[in-house]
Design an enzyme around this catalytic site. Structure first.
Site, PDB file in Angstrom:
ATOM      1  CB  SER A   1      -0.789   0.039   1.267  1.00  0.00           C
ATOM      2  OG  SER A   1      -0.328   0.037   2.394  1.00  0.00           O
ATOM      3  CD1 TRP A   2       2.143   2.996   3.660  1.00  0.00           C
ATOM      4  CD2 TRP A   2       4.259   3.298   4.212  1.00  0.00           C
ATOM      5  NE1 TRP A   2       2.255   3.366   4.892  1.00  0.00           N
ATOM      6  CE2 TRP A   2       3.514   3.584   5.311  1.00  0.00           C
ATOM      7  CE3 TRP A   2       5.667   3.557   4.316  1.00  0.00           C
ATOM      8  CZ2 TRP A   2       3.975   4.183   6.387  1.00  0.00           C
ATOM      9  CZ3 TRP A   2       6.356   3.933   5.452  1.00  0.00           C
ATOM     10  CH2 TRP A   2       5.496   4.306   6.451  1.00  0.00           C
TER      11      TRP A   2
ATOM     12  CG  ASP B   1       7.866  -7.381   3.008  1.00  0.00           C
ATOM     13  OD1 ASP B   1       7.682  -6.314   3.619  1.00  0.00           O
ATOM     14  OD2 ASP B   1       7.880  -8.676   3.560  1.00  0.00           O
TER      15      ASP B   1
ATOM     16  CE  LYS C   1       5.155  -0.310  11.378  1.00  0.00           C
ATOM     17  NZ  LYS C   1       4.083  -1.177  10.907  1.00  0.00           N
TER      18      LYS C   1
END
Length: 249
Positions: free
Chosen positions: A84-85, A111, A193
């Site tokens: 989504s990012w 990822d 994050k």
């Protein structure tokens, strides 16, 4: 039309409860997660706008406020799955080339899990960002180009042991920071994050050694009951003093 549709859906979702919420087959945690998903307007909005998950709105909010993504930028999305990012970055830097009046950017997404293809992004699935060989592949792909933005939504698998989980996410933040220091151009940005923790100030100070502006950000789309926060470093100063960088590198 889209906004009216979203408004109607969100009101409906607030009233919906899973029929079998108290089923003996569901754990209390899964019941809580399902209830929260059904009452979360960002979940429905993500579906309407074709984002892979609600976390897209966290990056949208941060970029709307701080303007870190621009057409023509080179962006690396660490811990990108499900993507989504990456979807947001593709649109913001025009890496899909849909607007031929704007510069075309580049988005690299990686990822440990496989990532379903996203038009306008180069995907590196099944790659552990923290492994040097993975980072070398990114360096090789860029062929000497420096990046404008490194974004990281990486988080460790939760163990349930708070101190250990905190240690693991801080390690991921420092991995992203070390990587960004080596691959970023001057005035670049870094977004990572983490969770509210005692180590936040130390990380903030370390980032401030290399970025002129460092800020803790909590988007509205980040759930209020979550300790999740983001640390944003802007205006990368570059690496001028090798001695001062030796601790991190």
């Amino acid at each position: 039309m889209l906004l009216r549709q979203f408004s109607t859906c969100s009101k409906t979702m607030r009233k919906v409860l899973p029929v079998d919420l108290k089923s003996k087959t569901k754990t209390i945690s899964s019941q809580h997660w399902l209830s929260r998903q059904l009452s979360d307007p960002y979940v429905e909005k993500a579906k309407l706008l074709n984002y892979r998950c609600r976390s897209a709105f966290k990056l949208i909010e941060i970029d709307d406020r701080f303007k870190i993504l621009h057409p023509g930028d080179i962006v690396i999305d660490c811990g990108a799955s499900p993507g989504s990012w990456t979807q947001v970055a593709v649109k913001r830097v025009n890496s899909d080339g849909l607007n031929n009046k704007l510069p075309r950017g580049t988005v690299l997404a990686l990822d440990k899990q496989q990532i379903y293809p996203i038009k306008g992004a180069t995907i590196f699935g099944n790659m552990d960002f923290t492994v040097p060989e993975s980072q070398k592949k990114l360096f090789d792909y860029l062929n000497g180009e420096k990046v404008h933005v490194v974004i990281s939504d990486m988080a460790p698998n939760a163990t349930g042991v708070r101190d250990l989980d905190t240690e693991n996410i801080i390690k991921l933040c420092y991995a992203a920071l070390r990587f960004a220091l080596q691959i970023s151009r001057n005035n670049a940005s870094l977004l990572v994050k983490l969770w509210q923790c005692g180590e936040l100030k130390i990380l903030e100070n370390d980032m401030a050694r290399y970025y002129s502006n460092v800020k803790v950000v909590k988007p509205n789309s980040s759930r209020s009951d979550s300790t999740e926060i983001f640390l944003l470093g802007r205006n990368f100063k570059g690496l001028k003093d090798s001695l001062s960088t030796s601790v991190l590198l």
